[in-house]
Design a protein around this motif. Sequence first.
Motif, PDB file in Angstrom:
ATOM      1  N   TYR A 478      19.663  45.355 -32.146  1.00  0.00           N
ATOM      2  CA  TYR A 478      20.413  44.642 -31.113  1.00  0.00           C
ATOM      3  C   TYR A 478      19.848  43.262 -30.805  1.00  0.00           C
ATOM      4  CZ  TYR A 478      21.901  43.175 -26.471  1.00  0.00           C
ATOM      5  OH  TYR A 478      22.367  42.436 -25.415  1.00  0.00           O
ATOM      6  N   THR A 479      20.717  42.275 -30.922  1.00  0.00           N
ATOM      7  CA  THR A 479      20.538  40.959 -30.307  1.00  0.00           C
ATOM      8  C   THR A 479      21.895  40.611 -29.707  1.00  0.00           C
ATOM      9  OG1 THR A 479      21.215  39.671 -32.254  1.00  0.00           O
ATOM     10  CG2 THR A 479      18.864  40.241 -32.075  1.00  0.00           C
ATOM     11  N   GLU A 480      21.909  39.753 -28.716  1.00  0.00           N
ATOM     12  CA  GLU A 480      23.186  39.405 -28.090  1.00  0.00           C
ATOM     13  C   GLU A 480      24.136  38.765 -29.095  1.00  0.00           C
ATOM     14  OE1 GLU A 480      23.142  37.322 -24.443  1.00  0.00           O
ATOM     15  OE2 GLU A 480      21.729  38.687 -23.460  1.00  0.00           O
ATOM     16  N   PHE A 483      25.587  41.501 -31.368  1.00  0.00           N
ATOM     17  CA  PHE A 483      26.501  42.346 -30.599  1.00  0.00           C
ATOM     18  C   PHE A 483      27.840  41.645 -30.396  1.00  0.00           C
ATOM     19  CE2 PHE A 483      28.160  43.508 -26.335  1.00  0.00           C
ATOM     20  CZ  PHE A 483      28.546  44.809 -26.630  1.00  0.00           C
ATOM     21  N   HIS A 484      27.811  40.369 -30.045  1.00  0.00           N
ATOM     22  CA  HIS A 484      29.060  39.638 -29.810  1.00  0.00           C
ATOM     23  C   HIS A 484      29.833  39.433 -31.115  1.00  0.00           C
ATOM     24  CE1 HIS A 484      28.432  39.105 -25.604  1.00  0.00           C
ATOM     25  NE2 HIS A 484      27.313  38.419 -25.754  1.00  0.00           N
ATOM     26  N   LEU A 541      17.963  48.671 -21.451  1.00  0.00           N
ATOM     27  CA  LEU A 541      19.168  47.840 -21.573  1.00  0.00           C
ATOM     28  C   LEU A 541      20.289  48.286 -20.638  1.00  0.00           C
ATOM     29  CD1 LEU A 541      19.456  47.334 -25.462  1.00  0.00           C
ATOM     30  CD2 LEU A 541      18.472  45.786 -23.766  1.00  0.00           C
ATOM     31  N   LYS A 544      22.424  45.774 -18.779  1.00  0.00           N
ATOM     32  CA  LYS A 544      23.327  44.923 -19.555  1.00  0.00           C
ATOM     33  C   LYS A 544      24.687  45.581 -19.780  1.00  0.00           C
ATOM     34  CE  LYS A 544      19.990  42.155 -22.178  1.00  0.00           C
ATOM     35  NZ  LYS A 544      20.556  40.836 -21.828  1.00  0.00           N
TER      36      LYS A 544
END
Length: 631
Positions: A478-480, A483-484, A541, A544
């Motif tokens: 997971y990194t932002e 994920f996006h 997390l 988030k």
Amino acid sequence: MRERQLIPYFDKEKPFFLFQNRGSGLMCPSENTPLILNSQNFLHARNLLGQEFEHILFDARTTLNLDALAIAIGTLKAGGTLVLWLDSKDHIDLDSRRWSGVEKGIITPNFNRHFYRLLQSFLFLSEHSTPSFIGGRIGPPLRNHHQSPTIEQQNIIQKILTSPADVAILTAKRGRGKSALLGMLSDEIKHKKCWLTAPNKSAVKTLQDFAKQPIIFIAPDDLCQQIQQDPTQYQQDWLLIDEAAMLPLPVLHQLVSTFERIVISTTMHSYEGTGRGFLLKFLANLHRTFQQFELIEPLRWAKGDKLEKFIEALLLLEAEDNFIQPEYDPQTAMQIRQISQSEIVKKIVDFYGLLSLAHYRTTPLDLRRLFDAPQQRFYLAENEEYLLGGLWLMQEGGFQSMALIEKICRGERRPQGNLVVQSLAFQANLPQACQLHSLRISRIAVQPKWQQHGLGQQLIQTLIEQNDVDFISVSFGYTEALFHFWRKCGFVLVQISSYKEASSGCYSMIMLRPISVAGECVVKKAQVYFQRNFPFSFHPLKKKFTFPLDCQLTDDDIHILKNFAFFHRTLFSSIGAIRRLMAISDVQHCPLLMDYCQRKEKDVQLMGGKKNWLKQCRLEVAHLLTQNNIV
């Protein structure tokens, strides 16, 4: 320096007679016996790094472990002999049980052709498979170390000491004296405290040997913890980081955040999967000044050493450097198409180069899988001249046995392969995931200069349009940003791991994209399960991803509770159902669960260790089920 020798050997009797004993006579097993590597100790070969051997017998008759072979060649002295004991008959390579997804292993014809072609082209193997010596007789033992720096090492040491940059990045192939340079550099750092860290303390023995004064070693995790507690304590100090690419990037960035000067060393063209792709990712988020240095000349063997060239060709270690990276051109005519595994084998150098550049953790295990593993699919994005991007997929699901699926849900069985669907069955109580047919995205790779231009999304869209499976899955650290990206491609989040992956330093996520009606149903159930249970966890997390609390105990919860109490389901994946059960129960006889839910730290060693503590937690859940007349 004398050349190193590789001797392929095919007879049944142990080939000790092929080792010459220091210039005269034949070598017997009782005197100066060679290092023997075989299937029983291949997985421990990493412990040999930093050592040197004059004679090595590598027994690959049943198992050809490329990591161990590369390590063995890297530890062989100049003038040394490595006998490669092989079986010329077609047979199942037992190493394939690690990477093929087939429990009994598979025959590996594609890789074998690659392997034997290179043995012949490097003249290690004649047309008649007759062993022959390459080079002269073995002379007296060589000194273990160069006790003073070479001219190349001394020049780099002086440049590092006088560099205005905060971070010095030292790269080299194996055998260039990189660790030795760090040891000698530490002696030149005056009036400053110098610290040393590395992924493995035993791997810095060479570095310590070349330092006249002891260097303070501290494990990366311990150092990160101390930096978090007081980042100012190291602001006047130096930090040496050996084999930095083996550390997760988040850990590495934290290590370089506070010291006055940092020297990072890492191996280029390494079989651990640490190439120039590592530097691209590390430098992209490095917010300090840096200067790069590279050691070129080999010290442990002769320049142009044939064995080094052989292992580079065998493991495609040059593929990343030789991979052509064209400038982005929005006008180019590009085609995305599915290709067969046989076509991938023909394009293996370019495809592996692309993967290595995009994913610096690409390893020999991936290479073996690409050559021969079953149940794979591939998509390439190309223009007339260049490979621009690619997808590597694994087929999953299609289980026929409900008995096997039930054992997977209980945690009693974990067959090879099918990583995502088994995780959905075990962690999310979704046996249907094993029955349906799906594709797991193992890797997606896009040329660096072509990223951020929509090519990755085009690859995914083509995949969706051209497949009739039930759903597509992807698992990633997971990194932002990642994920996006996957959410933009229509994937939904259904699972987050309870711990960070050692390789990436990130929590692992699973996201799904439905294709068929049946797939839509399973993906929706997985999403509902995740959103219903994640709020009851204590995951870092959790803030988030906020979802409403659902405290109603359901039949699915009861099934999960039974699998936890009486089988092997994990506490992390069961905590939502457990807390719902506790909410309607008298919990005075459940002290361990109460402490866990109230986040009270307990020394599990006082309860006989974590295994016994978990056993008692299972008994407490069983007690609550009985109390509520559920069992």
